[in-house]
Design a protein around this motif. Structure first.
Motif, PDB file in Angstrom:
ATOM      1  N   GLU A 299      46.859  37.337  41.831  1.00 15.23           N
ATOM      2  CA  GLU A 299      47.671  36.679  40.819  1.00 15.23           C
ATOM      3  C   GLU A 299      47.861  37.611  39.627  1.00 15.23           C
ATOM      4  O   GLU A 299      47.137  38.599  39.465  1.00 15.23           O
ATOM      5  CB  GLU A 299      47.016  35.367  40.376  1.00 15.23           C
ATOM      6  N   TYR A 300      48.802  37.251  38.796  1.00 14.27           N
ATOM      7  CA  TYR A 300      49.062  38.030  37.582  1.00 14.27           C
ATOM      8  C   TYR A 300      49.176  37.027  36.438  1.00 14.27           C
ATOM      9  O   TYR A 300      50.243  36.506  36.145  1.00 14.27           O
ATOM     10  CB  TYR A 300      50.348  38.830  37.735  1.00 14.27           C
ATOM     11  N   LYS A 301      48.052  36.772  35.817  1.00 11.64           N
ATOM     12  CA  LYS A 301      47.984  35.720  34.810  1.00 11.64           C
ATOM     13  C   LYS A 301      47.037  36.162  33.700  1.00 11.64           C
ATOM     14  O   LYS A 301      46.354  37.185  33.811  1.00 11.64           O
ATOM     15  CB  LYS A 301      47.505  34.426  35.462  1.00 11.64           C
TER      16      LYS A 301
ATOM     17  N   LEU B  92      46.159  40.897  31.348  1.00  7.52           N
ATOM     18  CA  LEU B  92      46.840  40.243  32.463  1.00  7.52           C
ATOM     19  C   LEU B  92      46.285  40.768  33.776  1.00  7.52           C
ATOM     20  O   LEU B  92      46.121  41.977  33.934  1.00  7.52           O
ATOM     21  CB  LEU B  92      48.350  40.503  32.400  1.00  7.52           C
TER      22      LEU B  92
ATOM     23  N   ASP C 262      44.149  39.192  37.685  1.00  4.76           N
ATOM     24  CA  ASP C 262      43.655  38.085  38.498  1.00  4.76           C
ATOM     25  C   ASP C 262      42.213  37.803  38.080  1.00  4.76           C
ATOM     26  O   ASP C 262      41.280  38.468  38.542  1.00  4.76           O
ATOM     27  CB  ASP C 262      43.725  38.436  39.987  1.00  4.76           C
TER      28      ASP C 262
ATOM     29  N   LEU D 298      58.024  36.953  35.299  1.00  2.00           N
ATOM     30  CA  LEU D 298      57.327  35.721  35.640  1.00  2.00           C
ATOM     31  C   LEU D 298      57.899  35.190  36.940  1.00  2.00           C
ATOM     32  O   LEU D 298      59.100  35.320  37.214  1.00  2.00           O
ATOM     33  CB  LEU D 298      57.497  34.675  34.535  1.00  2.00           C
TER      34      LEU D 298
ATOM     35  N   VAL E  33      57.785  28.397  36.399  1.00  2.00           N
ATOM     36  CA  VAL E  33      56.931  28.823  35.296  1.00  2.00           C
ATOM     37  C   VAL E  33      56.329  27.607  34.621  1.00  2.00           C
ATOM     38  O   VAL E  33      56.942  26.529  34.575  1.00  2.00           O
ATOM     39  CB  VAL E  33      57.738  29.660  34.277  1.00  2.00           C
TER      40      VAL E  33
ATOM     41  N   SER F 143      51.993  27.094  29.904  1.00  2.00           N
ATOM     42  CA  SER F 143      50.955  28.049  29.487  1.00  2.00           C
ATOM     43  C   SER F 143      51.392  29.485  29.741  1.00  2.00           C
ATOM     44  O   SER F 143      51.129  30.384  28.930  1.00  2.00           O
ATOM     45  CB  SER F 143      49.646  27.755  30.222  1.00  2.00           C
ATOM     46  N   GLU F 144      52.080  29.706  30.864  1.00  2.00           N
ATOM     47  CA  GLU F 144      52.566  31.056  31.150  1.00  2.00           C
ATOM     48  C   GLU F 144      53.624  31.476  30.150  1.00  2.00           C
ATOM     49  O   GLU F 144      53.645  32.617  29.681  1.00  2.00           O
ATOM     50  CB  GLU F 144      53.122  31.118  32.569  1.00  2.00           C
TER      51      GLU F 144
ATOM     52  N   HIS G 154      51.926  32.310  26.862  1.00  2.00           N
ATOM     53  CA  HIS G 154      51.232  33.601  26.869  1.00  2.00           C
ATOM     54  C   HIS G 154      52.206  34.771  26.777  1.00  2.00           C
ATOM     55  O   HIS G 154      51.993  35.707  25.999  1.00  2.00           O
ATOM     56  CB  HIS G 154      50.393  33.739  28.137  1.00  2.00           C
TER      57      HIS G 154
END
Length: 942
Positions: free
Chosen positions: A341-343, A382, A384, A766, A770, A773-774, A777
């Motif tokens: 993931e990319y969060k 950013l 995982d 993204l 979406v 929260s994303e 950020h």
């Protein structure tokens, strides 16, 4: 050498010495002849002088001994004339042939000699004793030179005749000698030339009387042997060719069979992995049920025996679930279905969560867990977080498993950084049993255990480190271990995470938030004191430390007059094995009442429960081990009631802190799908953000020309003008002023398109759908505006947040220069290339094109120079390559060429072979990249 050259050389070797000898003999003869004539003249002159001076001169004919002597001389034939003259030249007497007066008149007065016509004349005075008068007289004698000339001519003729004879004989014998040697050699040379051409049929024939008869015979024999060997070799070649052809056919058949078998094995492995993954997934469902109902059963009335049984069931189920999860992850890694993931990642919170899970196991073995996180590591990144936490948990749990006493240290430092990325290095160091070199080499192989015997002390499936390695590889990092058997081990890995532009604007995390605070630290362990001191000094506090509890009050007294201590941080253990409740309480009471200093006590939960009742009325707070950065900072701020004011260096004592008012943000949302556009618009309005929605790229460009936006959300797939083309037009409009961040909204996986989108001019991406929260950020990241309307109470505290905001303005220092890890970076970093050319896309494209044009030549030169061990020339080639890379966005090639350049300058050639291979591979990668991309298009967007 040709036959003509051989003949000439032989002739020269014979004639040149003869010519030289003849010349020397002739020269010697002429020299001796001349010397003989000169000696004869000298003798004649001496004889005449002595004889004529020995008699008395008289003109009387009857008695004249002088005349008798003169006639005697003339009779020898060497003298031509003898004259007696006065000093004035008047002839008094003459003997022999007449001599003219003018031939000697001018020479009188001094004894001399001269030549006149064919005579050699000399004069000398008569002795006075031999004169009958007082008048001085001179004698002039003429010697005939013709006899001497005749002798010279005779000698010359003799020499010429003798020389001619010698030369004739020399030429005669030289020619014969030459013919005797050169002709056979010429035949031998011709025969050898035929042999070289492979013509062994003709043999060399020469006269039987020749001295080269044996040589020619041996050469003929050698030719016969060579012909036989060639015939045999050709036969072997034909046979080998036939066998090789049959072997190649067999190998080709085997390769086809092996390829079929390999594909079958891969398919079987894939099926096995899919089966394991599916089976593991199915097993997790009943296991979750077991664990869930066990938890519910625990809430019912149970006796002690039932509780023990239930605990065993839970522990066994959790152990089985862990094994199943490992198998599931390993299967996904093996078949390539595990994606990252990319969060948002809060790095310090992640470390805290990781260690909290491992703390009970560490406390059971009385192992102290420590953390040291460098202050230049930003908090918001950013990546995982789940997989990063999984890798850390595995390494920490292994460290606990193989450590019986001592400590475990988890450290994080910045390894490399670029414009939008951070490469962090994580280290887990323990004081356990260590690893041998053989164990280190196979440590990351699947199903590998340190001790695989039946009596092993430590369990496990052997998949943990293999899974960790697979995850780290997918994080664009590397993993390794450094260890000595019996002296502990350090496991490390790197991970590349995304970063916020605001990270570079801040000096470091919580920097300066405790400036002006003076703290005393007590801990019996050097490692423990180092951990606390590291954080405090990074936050700006001044620290004094001690390892003895008895030194706490003396140190505080020592600083009381100059720099009073504001807070004391003390460990609950006097030494590694001793806990003294009474002494702890006494010291805390002394610090509170005598020095009015608040105290923070570091203790595990078990000791905290013992101390809390006795310290309830004191100004002290507890922090449980392990120590966490945010918790320590929060507790210190609470104890000192620190909040921010206009001057960061001052401290005010308040109890409330109002949240900061949110700055207004304007965002342009671009999407051709009305539903998606409405969703994004509503989410943004819910965040109190001004949003302008448009449905096409053309409308977006129109809005950009008429208004300013802080950020643009751009859909990728749109009719007429897609998101990439729209981004290109927007970048063309940004000829001056700040660059507007453009965030891509894509329905595809982010990992599949991110590189292409970034190269096209976008700043982030993204994946749809979406969430709020994303969106929050990414807006905070690219606008540096805090969207949250509520102030968080932890990690960091409101006080700390305010202090960070002020300290970032008060103490800004430059970040380290961007660097790029050669493994994590892209082949071409467009943003880096633009940065290096001052955001000049045309220049960046030209520089990259020029570099790529030189790469084929560099590839050839580097390989040739390395193979020929021309290290100086190789260093020059690599240095020029590195210089070109410094102005292009090719971080990997730059890092590799820089390393080789440094090693060559230091004459380090041990790893040069592998480094050259890396360089060649990276050059080929860049050339391949250039074939797949249009540089003019990529660098025409800005």
């Amino acid at each position: 050498m040709k036959s003509q050259s051989v003949q000439t050389e032989l002739f020269r070797l014979i004639t040149v010495p003869v010519f030289a000898a003849c010349f020397i003999l002739a020269s010697t003869f002429f020299y001796l002849q001349k010397s003989h004539i000169e000696d004869q003249f000298s003798n004649n002159k001496h004889l005449a002088t002595e004889l004529l001076n020995s008699v008395v001169f008289s003109n009387k004919a009857s008695t004249n001994p002088f005349a008798e002597a003169a006639n005697a001389l003339l009779a020898t034939g060497d003298y031509r004339s003898i004259v007696v003259s006065s000093a004035t030249g008047q002839q008094i007497a003459s003997y022999g042939l007449p001599l003219r007066t003018h031939s000697y008149q001018t020479q009188l007065g001094v004894e001399s000699q001269w030549t006149h016509e064919d005579s050699l004349i000399y004069s000398f005075p008569l002795k006075k004793s031999n004169l009958q008068s007082s008048t001085p007289l001179w004698v002039i004698i003429a010697i005939d030179k013709r006899s001497w000339a005749i002798s010279e001519y005779q000698g010359t003729i003799t020499i010429l005749l003798a020389g001619s004879l010698c030369l004739f004989l020399t030429f005669y014998f030289a020619r014969r000698f030459r013919d005797a040697l050169a002709t056979p050699l010429q035949k031998i040379e011709t025969g050898l030339r035929d042999f070289l051409k492979g013509n062994f049929e003709k043999s060399i024939t020469i006269e039987p009387s020749s001295v080269f008869k044996d040589l020619a015979s041996n050469i003929n024999r050698l030719g016969a042997l060579q012909k036989s060997a060639n015939d045999e070799l050709q036969l072997n070649i034909d046979q080998s060719t036939h066998e090789l052809r049959e072997t190649l056919e067999t190998v080709e058949i085997q390769n086809i069979e092996l390829d079929i078998a390999r594909k079958s094995a891969l398919q079987a492995s894939r099926v096995k992995s899919e089966f394991l993954a599916n089976t593991s997934h199915e097993i997790r469902t009943p296991l979750n049920g077991i664990l869930g109902f066990s938890e519910l059963l625990r809430k019912t009335e149970l006796n002690n025996q039932q509780v023990d049984y239930l605990t065993t069931i839970e522990e066994s189920a959790k152990g089985l679930l862990t094994i199943i999860n490992d198998i599931l992850d390993f299967s996904r890694l093996e078949i390539g279905t595990l994606t990252l993931e990319y969060k948002p990642v809060k790095i310090r919170q992640l470390i805290e969560d990781t260690l909290k899970l491992q703390t009970p196991a560490a406390n059971e073995k009385n192992i102290r867990m420590l953390t040291i996180i460098d202050h230049d590591v930003p908090e918001n990144l950013l990546g995982d977080p789940l997989r990063l936490k999984q890798v850390l948990s595995n390494l920490v749990s292994n460290a606990i498993k193989f450590t019986d006493v001592g400590y475990i240290l988890l450290g994080i430092s910045k390894d490399q950084s670029s414009e939008n990325q951070f490469t962090l290095k994580f280290r887990v160091t323990d004081s356990g049993i260590g690893l041998s070199q053989d164990q280190q080499e196979r440590l990351f192989d699947p199903f590998t255990q340190l001790d695989s015997s039946e009596s092993r002390l430590h369990g496990g499936t052997g998949l943990g480190l293999a899974i960790a390695k697979g995850l780290v590889d997918r994080m664009n990092g590397t993993i390794g271990v450094e260890s000595t058997l019996g002296k502990g081990a350090t496991f490390w890995f790197t991970s590349t995470l995304g970063r916020s532009p605001s990270a570079s604007a801040k000096q470091s995390y919580l920097a300066g938030t405790l400036r002006g605070v003076h703290a005393l630290v007590f801990d019996h362990s050097n490692m423990g004191r180092m951990e606390i001191t590291h954080y405090l000094t990074g936050w700006g506090a001044k620290v004094c430390e001690t390892s003895e509890m008895e030194d706490i009050e003396p140190q505080i007294s020592f600083f009381s007059n100059s720099e009073p201590v504001d807070i004391a941080i003390i460990d609950s253990m006097i030494d590694i094995k001793t806990f003294d409740r009474q002494r702890i309480c006494e010291h805390v009471t002394q610090l509170n009442h005598r020095f009015n200093i608040p105290v923070i006590i570091l203790a595990p939960s078990s000791i905290q429960r013992i101390l809390e009742p006795h310290l309830a009325d004191t100004n002290s707070l507890f922090i449980n081990r392990p120590l966490f950065c945010n918790k320590l900072h929060q507790t210190i701020c609470e104890q000192l009631e620190i909040v921010a004011t206009e001057n960061i260096e001052s401290r005010t004592y308040l109890h409330q802190h109002e949240p900061l008012e949110q700055q207004q943000v304007n965002i342009l949302a671009v999407d051709d799908n009305p539903a998606n556009l409405k969703l994004v618009t509503e989410l943004l309005k819910g965040l109190n953000i001004n949003v302008t929605p448009v449905e096409s790229g053309e409308q977006a460009i129109t809005q950009i020309k008429d208004a300013h936006f802080d950020l643009i959300l751009m859909d990728i797939q749109m009719p007429s003008m897609d998101g990439i083309e729209t981004t290109g037009h927007i970048r063309e409009l940004e000829t001056s002023g700040p660059r507007t961040p453009i965030i891509a909204l894509t329905a595809h996986a982010v990992s599949e398109q991110k590189s292409r989108l970034l190269l096209a001019g976008m700043d982030d991406c993204l994946s749809k759908p979406v969430s709020e929260s994303e969106l929050r950020h990414v807006i905070e990241r690219w606008t540096n505006v805090t969207i949250a309307t509520k102030v968080a109470t932890t990690n960091p505290t409101p006080v700390a947040s305010a202090l960070i905001e002020h300290s970032s303005n008060a103490d800004k220092t430059g970040e380290n220069q961007p660097a790029t890890d050669s493994k994590a970076a892209a082949i071409v970093d467009r943003a880096l290339g633009l940065s290096l050319t001052n955001q000049n896309p045309s220049l960046a494209g030209d520089m990259l094109s020029m570099l790529i044009e030189t790469l084929p030549d560099v590839l050839h030169k580097s390989r040739t120079q390395y193979e020929n061990k021309q290290f100086d020339e190789l260093q020059e080639t690599v240095h020029k390559l590195h210089g070109g890379c410094c102005y292009c966005g090719v971080p990997r090639l730059k890092a590799i060429s820089e390393q080789i350049d440094k090693n060559l300058q230091k004459n380090k050639y041990n790893n040069l072979a592998s480094e050259i291979q890396l360089l060649e591979a990276e050059i080929k990668n860049l050339l391949q990249w250039a074939e797949e991309h249009d540089i003019d298009v990529l660098f025409s967007d800005d």
